[in-house]
Design a protein around this motif. Structure first.
Motif, short mmCIF file in Angstrom:
data_model
loop_
_atom_site.label_atom_id
_atom_site.label_comp_id
_atom_site.label_asym_id
_atom_site.label_seq_id
_atom_site.Cartn_x
_atom_site.Cartn_y
_atom_site.Cartn_z
N ALA A 274 -12.89 109.97 -10.57
CA ALA A 274 -12.57 109.75 -11.98
C ALA A 274 -11.18 110.27 -12.30
CB ALA A 274 -13.61 110.43 -12.87
N GLU A 275 -10.83 111.42 -11.74
CA GLU A 275 -9.50 112.00 -11.94
C GLU A 275 -8.42 111.09 -11.38
OE1 GLU A 275 -6.71 114.79 -13.21
OE2 GLU A 275 -8.89 114.90 -13.54
N LEU A 276 -8.64 110.56 -10.18
CA LEU A 276 -7.66 109.70 -9.53
C LEU A 276 -7.52 108.37 -10.27
CD1 LEU A 276 -8.69 110.36 -5.81
CD2 LEU A 276 -6.60 111.14 -6.94
N ARG A 277 -8.64 107.79 -10.66
CA ARG A 277 -8.58 106.53 -11.40
C ARG A 277 -7.92 106.73 -12.76
NH1 ARG A 277 -14.64 104.24 -9.82
NH2 ARG A 277 -14.03 103.30 -7.83
N GLY A 278 -8.15 107.89 -13.35
CA GLY A 278 -7.52 108.18 -14.63
C GLY A 278 -6.01 108.26 -14.53
N SER A 279 -5.52 108.60 -13.34
CA SER A 279 -4.07 108.67 -13.14
C SER A 279 -3.49 107.37 -12.59
CB SER A 279 -3.73 109.83 -12.19
OG SER A 279 -4.25 109.59 -10.90
N GLY A 280 -4.34 106.32 -12.52
CA GLY A 280 -3.85 105.00 -12.12
C GLY A 280 -4.06 104.65 -10.67
N ARG A 281 -4.77 105.49 -9.90
CA ARG A 281 -5.02 105.19 -8.50
C ARG A 281 -6.17 104.21 -8.36
NH1 ARG A 281 -0.38 106.65 -6.08
NH2 ARG A 281 0.21 108.75 -6.69
N ASP A 282 -6.02 103.27 -7.42
CA ASP A 282 -7.08 102.30 -7.14
C ASP A 282 -7.95 102.89 -6.03
OD1 ASP A 282 -8.64 100.09 -6.86
OD2 ASP A 282 -7.14 98.88 -5.81
N VAL A 283 -9.20 103.20 -6.35
CA VAL A 283 -10.09 103.88 -5.40
C VAL A 283 -11.28 102.98 -5.08
CG1 VAL A 283 -11.50 105.92 -4.96
CG2 VAL A 283 -9.43 106.12 -6.37
N LEU A 284 -11.53 102.81 -3.78
CA LEU A 284 -12.73 102.12 -3.32
C LEU A 284 -13.76 103.18 -2.96
CD1 LEU A 284 -14.34 99.65 -2.27
CD2 LEU A 284 -13.21 99.99 -0.06
N HIS A 285 -14.90 103.18 -3.65
CA HIS A 285 -15.95 104.19 -3.42
C HIS A 285 -17.05 103.58 -2.56
CE1 HIS A 285 -19.53 106.65 -5.09
NE2 HIS A 285 -19.01 107.26 -4.05
N VAL A 286 -17.35 104.23 -1.43
CA VAL A 286 -18.40 103.77 -0.53
C VAL A 286 -19.41 104.91 -0.38
CG1 VAL A 286 -18.97 102.97 1.78
CG2 VAL A 286 -16.81 102.27 0.73
N GLU A 287 -20.68 104.62 -0.65
CA GLU A 287 -21.73 105.63 -0.54
C GLU A 287 -22.63 105.29 0.64
OE1 GLU A 287 -25.27 107.66 -3.29
OE2 GLU A 287 -24.02 106.05 -4.08
N ARG B 247 -24.86 103.65 9.97
CA ARG B 247 -23.94 103.96 11.06
C ARG B 247 -22.60 103.25 10.92
NH1 ARG B 247 -24.70 108.31 13.39
NH2 ARG B 247 -23.94 107.58 15.42
N ARG B 248 -22.51 102.35 9.93
CA ARG B 248 -21.26 101.64 9.71
C ARG B 248 -21.07 101.39 8.22
NH1 ARG B 248 -22.52 96.30 13.00
NH2 ARG B 248 -23.21 97.95 14.44
N LEU B 249 -19.87 101.01 7.84
CA LEU B 249 -19.60 100.70 6.43
C LEU B 249 -20.31 99.41 6.04
CD1 LEU B 249 -15.76 101.46 6.28
CD2 LEU B 249 -17.60 102.88 5.40
N PRO B 250 -20.66 99.24 4.77
CA PRO B 250 -21.30 98.00 4.34
C PRO B 250 -20.43 96.80 4.65
CG PRO B 250 -21.40 99.67 2.61
CD PRO B 250 -20.48 100.21 3.67
N CYS B 251 -21.07 95.68 4.97
CA CYS B 251 -20.34 94.45 5.27
C CYS B 251 -19.46 94.07 4.07
CB CYS B 251 -21.30 93.30 5.56
SG CYS B 251 -22.25 93.53 7.07
N GLY B 252 -18.22 93.79 4.34
CA GLY B 252 -17.30 93.37 3.29
C GLY B 252 -16.65 94.50 2.53
N ALA B 253 -16.96 95.76 2.90
CA ALA B 253 -16.39 96.89 2.17
C ALA B 253 -14.87 96.91 2.24
CB ALA B 253 -16.95 98.20 2.72
N LEU B 254 -14.32 96.47 3.35
CA LEU B 254 -12.88 96.49 3.53
C LEU B 254 -12.27 95.10 3.47
CD1 LEU B 254 -12.65 99.11 6.42
CD2 LEU B 254 -12.62 99.49 3.96
N ALA B 255 -13.06 94.11 3.03
CA ALA B 255 -12.56 92.74 2.93
C ALA B 255 -12.07 92.46 1.51
CB ALA B 255 -13.66 91.76 3.32
N GLY B 256 -11.54 91.27 1.32
CA GLY B 256 -11.10 90.86 -0.01
C GLY B 256 -9.61 91.08 -0.23
N PRO B 257 -9.14 90.78 -1.45
CA PRO B 257 -7.72 90.93 -1.76
C PRO B 257 -7.24 92.36 -1.55
CG PRO B 257 -8.88 89.75 -3.50
CD PRO B 257 -9.92 90.30 -2.59
N ILE B 258 -6.07 92.49 -0.99
CA ILE B 258 -5.52 93.82 -0.72
C ILE B 258 -4.66 94.26 -1.91
CG2 ILE B 258 -4.03 95.17 0.79
CD1 ILE B 258 -4.78 93.33 3.05
N PRO B 259 -5.04 95.35 -2.59
CA PRO B 259 -4.25 95.84 -3.72
C PRO B 259 -2.97 96.51 -3.23
CG PRO B 259 -6.00 97.35 -3.24
CD PRO B 259 -6.19 96.20 -2.30
#
Length: 199
Positions: free
Chosen positions: A62-75, A81-93
């Protein structure tokens, strides 16, 4: 009739990230955001199960986004054992920081791929983990009975039925695991509320 919604220790109120983070001098989100920038946007939040890592990470995001940072949150959860499918796909900011909650769940290959991914793109990476994973230390959480009581006070502010002594006893019984402590206090609160309603 007693309902979960009036029990401040119900799962939806105490699940990871749901409890409002209570900053301390050693782990203030504003200070950690500045430290993260100083560490070239790399860092790990370390602590045992139930230490408040998820709550701190959410406050930091919340602090980072409040300062204008684009944050991808993965839980991640147990067994992921791996990141969710598509977590790192899509348009690159133009700028992104990846925040992984529960990074110790990743297999060594998935962890290596993530490290290479952020390095090649000069993105930031902040994680929570039960053990060190090789990133610069951002915060090491070691909750104490005083913090446990502050959390309990915050949760039951409208109808305090749990005492500080009971909180300290539950905290000690669960060896500092705040999450397990809150589960025990749920049962205690529900029982006590029910007794009061029957009077």
């Amino acid at each position: 009739m007693f309902e979960d919604r009036v029990n401040p220790f119900a799962a939806r109120f105490v699940r990871p990230g749901a409890v409002c983070y209570l900053p301390s001098a050693a782990a203030d989100p504003t200070l950690l955001a500045a430290r993260l920038e100083h560490q070239c946007w790399r860092g790990e939040i370390i602590g045992p199960h139930g230490a408040g890592k998820s709550a701190l990470l959410m406050a930091l995001i919340a602090e980072l986004r409040g300062s204008g940072r684009d944050v991808l949150h993965v839980e991640l959860h147990q067994g992921d054992r791996r990141l969710p499918c598509g977590a790192l796909a899509g348009p690159i900011p133009p700028w992104r920081l990846i925040a992984v909650d529960g990074a110790e769940q990743l297999g060594w290959w998935a962890w290596l791929r993530l490290r290479l991914f952020v390095r090649r793109r000069a993105w930031g990476l902040v994680v929570t983990s039960h053990r060190p994973l090789g990133l610069p230390l951002l915060a090491a959480l070691r909750p104490d009975a005083a913090l446990a009581w502050r959390i309990v006070q915050q949760l039951q502010s409208d109808d305090p039925l749990i005492t500080e002594a009971e909180t300290a006893a539950a905290f000690a019984a669960h060896r500092g695991d705040l999450r397990e402590m809150l589960f025990e206090l749920y049962d205690r609160y529900q029982s006590r509320f029910g007794q009061r309603e029957r009077r």
